[in-house]
Design a protein around this motif. Structure first.
Motif, short mmCIF file in Angstrom:
data_model
loop_
_atom_site.label_atom_id
_atom_site.label_comp_id
_atom_site.label_asym_id
_atom_site.label_seq_id
_atom_site.Cartn_x
_atom_site.Cartn_y
_atom_site.Cartn_z
N PRO A 1 0.81 -1.22 0.00
CA PRO A 1 0.00 0.00 0.00
C PRO A 1 0.85 1.27 0.00
CG PRO A 1 -0.80 -1.58 1.63
CD PRO A 1 0.51 -2.09 1.14
N LEU A 2 0.35 2.30 -0.68
CA LEU A 2 1.03 3.59 -0.74
C LEU A 2 0.44 4.62 0.22
CD1 LEU A 2 1.59 4.20 -4.59
CD2 LEU A 2 3.33 3.78 -2.86
N PHE A 3 -0.81 4.40 0.63
CA PHE A 3 -1.52 5.40 1.40
C PHE A 3 -2.03 4.81 2.71
CE2 PHE A 3 -2.17 5.83 -3.16
CZ PHE A 3 -1.60 7.07 -3.41
N ASP A 4 -2.05 5.66 3.75
CA ASP A 4 -2.54 5.21 5.06
C ASP A 4 -3.91 5.82 5.32
OD1 ASP A 4 -2.51 3.95 7.57
OD2 ASP A 4 -1.79 5.80 8.52
N LEU A 5 -4.89 4.98 5.52
CA LEU A 5 -6.28 5.40 5.71
C LEU A 5 -6.57 5.52 7.20
CD1 LEU A 5 -8.65 5.97 3.77
CD2 LEU A 5 -9.34 3.58 4.05
N LYS A 6 -6.98 6.70 7.62
CA LYS A 6 -7.28 6.94 9.04
C LYS A 6 -8.74 6.55 9.31
CE LYS A 6 -3.18 8.70 9.43
NZ LYS A 6 -2.09 7.92 10.07
N MET A 7 -9.00 5.26 9.18
CA MET A 7 -10.34 4.72 9.41
C MET A 7 -10.25 3.41 10.17
SD MET A 7 -12.32 5.21 5.74
CE MET A 7 -12.53 6.80 4.95
N THR B 1 -12.73 -3.42 -5.75
CA THR B 1 -13.06 -4.44 -4.76
C THR B 1 -12.37 -4.14 -3.44
OG1 THR B 1 -11.19 -5.82 -5.43
CG2 THR B 1 -13.28 -6.16 -6.59
N LEU B 2 -12.74 -4.87 -2.40
CA LEU B 2 -12.09 -4.70 -1.10
C LEU B 2 -10.61 -5.09 -1.20
CD1 LEU B 2 -12.40 -3.91 1.83
CD2 LEU B 2 -13.14 -6.26 2.33
N ARG B 3 -10.33 -6.10 -2.00
CA ARG B 3 -8.93 -6.50 -2.20
C ARG B 3 -8.13 -5.36 -2.81
NH1 ARG B 3 -6.46 -8.66 -6.81
NH2 ARG B 3 -4.47 -9.67 -6.41
N PHE B 4 -8.73 -4.67 -3.77
CA PHE B 4 -8.05 -3.53 -4.39
C PHE B 4 -7.81 -2.43 -3.37
CE2 PHE B 4 -8.66 0.77 -6.07
CZ PHE B 4 -7.55 0.87 -6.90
N VAL B 5 -8.85 -2.05 -2.62
CA VAL B 5 -8.73 -0.97 -1.64
C VAL B 5 -7.63 -1.28 -0.63
CG1 VAL B 5 -9.92 0.19 0.27
CG2 VAL B 5 -11.10 -0.15 -1.91
N LEU B 6 -7.56 -2.53 -0.16
CA LEU B 6 -6.57 -2.89 0.86
C LEU B 6 -5.18 -3.09 0.27
CD1 LEU B 6 -8.68 -5.27 3.14
CD2 LEU B 6 -8.23 -2.82 3.38
N SER B 7 -5.09 -3.14 -1.06
CA SER B 7 -3.76 -3.15 -1.68
C SER B 7 -3.23 -1.73 -1.83
CB SER B 7 -3.81 -3.83 -3.05
OG SER B 7 -4.29 -2.95 -4.06
N VAL B 8 -4.14 -0.76 -1.79
CA VAL B 8 -3.78 0.65 -1.95
C VAL B 8 -3.59 1.34 -0.60
CG1 VAL B 8 -4.58 2.88 -2.86
CG2 VAL B 8 -4.95 0.79 -4.17
N PHE B 9 -4.43 0.95 0.39
CA PHE B 9 -4.42 1.62 1.68
C PHE B 9 -4.04 0.67 2.81
CE2 PHE B 9 -7.68 3.76 -0.88
CZ PHE B 9 -7.32 5.10 -0.74
N THR B 10 -3.26 1.18 3.77
CA THR B 10 -3.17 0.54 5.08
C THR B 10 -4.27 1.17 5.94
OG1 THR B 10 -1.53 2.21 5.75
CG2 THR B 10 -0.70 0.08 4.98
N ILE B 11 -4.63 0.52 7.03
CA ILE B 11 -5.64 1.05 7.94
C ILE B 11 -4.95 1.44 9.24
CG2 ILE B 11 -7.75 0.56 9.21
CD1 ILE B 11 -8.54 -1.39 7.07
N LYS B 12 -4.79 2.73 9.43
CA LYS B 12 -4.10 3.27 10.61
C LYS B 12 -2.72 2.62 10.78
CE LYS B 12 -8.27 4.66 13.12
NZ LYS B 12 -9.07 4.53 14.35
#
Length: 280
Positions: free
Chosen positions: A210-216, A236-247
């Motif tokens: 992931p390149l971006f950190d999601l503050k969620m 998809t959720l797989r795509f989103v979680l490949s792009v973002f980390t979660i906190k």
């Protein structure tokens, strides 16, 4: 130009050889002999390639120092996966061919033309696939031709339709910054990451990390994914979680879905803010 001349010469030799074989041996007998020769060549080619591939597999499986260069050998494996089936397919079509008897009398010569044409097409396909498969391992492939192939493939793929418009992706990024779902302390870094964000979303790139950190939270992330999926089903959720980390942590789709499905309250925290991210 030089390669074109080689190909034309090979095509001419192939046609002449097939014509002599069909005329003097008969189509069926010539095909019987030809398929045995091609089968031996095919087995030899597959064996030689298998030795190389098995070496890579053995090094990987035994945790040995690998000679596999992903930048060069991954494209090689890709092309091998195309050329080997192509050789086998060509061999099969030649081996099942029977002498043409469509024309009689004064037009019987057309039968020979049809036989020679059919055999020549697939024999040429067989030889070209075989030659290219072995050419993959020459130094000139990695140094000269691979960069050209990558460039052309990139140009073709870049012409595919974007999953989201530039303005939509830009608006989403700016809103996520505004609501604190993405945070950058440095403005120049924020500008750089915004450009990457737009590119990733437009092309739908599934990233290795992931390149971006999601503050969620997990629940908020699933709601965010549901909203962006309404723009394009490929998000998809797989795509989103490949792009973002979660906190700051890498999340697993199954865990995120479970958190959302098992939530105790119907209304998600900051639900209106997440929905408003997508309202232009």
């Amino acid at each position: 130009m030089k390669n074109q001349n080689k190909f034309y010469s090979l095509a001419l030799i192939t046609i002449i050889t097939n014509l002599i074989g069909v005329v003097y041996l008969g189509t069926n007998q010539y095909v019987s002999i030809l398929k045995i020769i091609l089968l031996i060549i095919c087995i030899f080619c597959v064996f030689k390639i298998s030795v190389v591939c098995f070496k890579w597999y053995m090094e990987y499986a035994l945790n040995l120092k690998t000679t596999f260069d992903s930048k060069v050998d991954k494209p090689r494996v890709f092309f091998i996966s195309l050329f080997v089936p192509l050789m086998i397919f060509s061999l099969y079509l030649i081996s099942i061919y029977k002498e043409s008897t469509s024309f009689h009398g004064d037009f019987s010569t057309i039968n020979i033309i049809m036989d020679v044409s059919y055999i020549s097409i697939f024999l040429l396909l067989f030889m070209v696939a075989g030659y290219l498969m072995f050419y993959l391992f020459k130094p000139s492939f990695a140094e000269l031709y691979l960069p050209k192939i990558k460039s052309k493939a990139s140009n073709v793929l870049s012409k595919r339709k974007d999953l989201i418009s530039y303005k939509q992706a830009e608006f989403l990024f700016d809103n996520m910054i505004k609501h604190g779902f993405i945070i950058y302390e440095d403005l120049s870094n924020q500008t750089e990451m915004k450009s990457k964000f737009i590119e990733v979303l437009q092309k739908g790139l599934v990233l290795e990390s992931p390149l971006f950190d999601l503050k969620m939270t997990n629940i908020q992330t699933k709601l965010f994914q549901d909203q962006i999926k309404s723009i394009n089903k490929k998000y998809t959720l797989r795509f989103v979680l490949s792009v973002f980390t979660i906190k700051g942590r890498i999340a697993i789709p199954k865990n995120v879905s479970s958190s959302y499905d098992g939530r105790k309250v119907e209304i998600v925290s900051r639900e209106n803010d997440i929905i408003s991210l997508f309202k232009v």
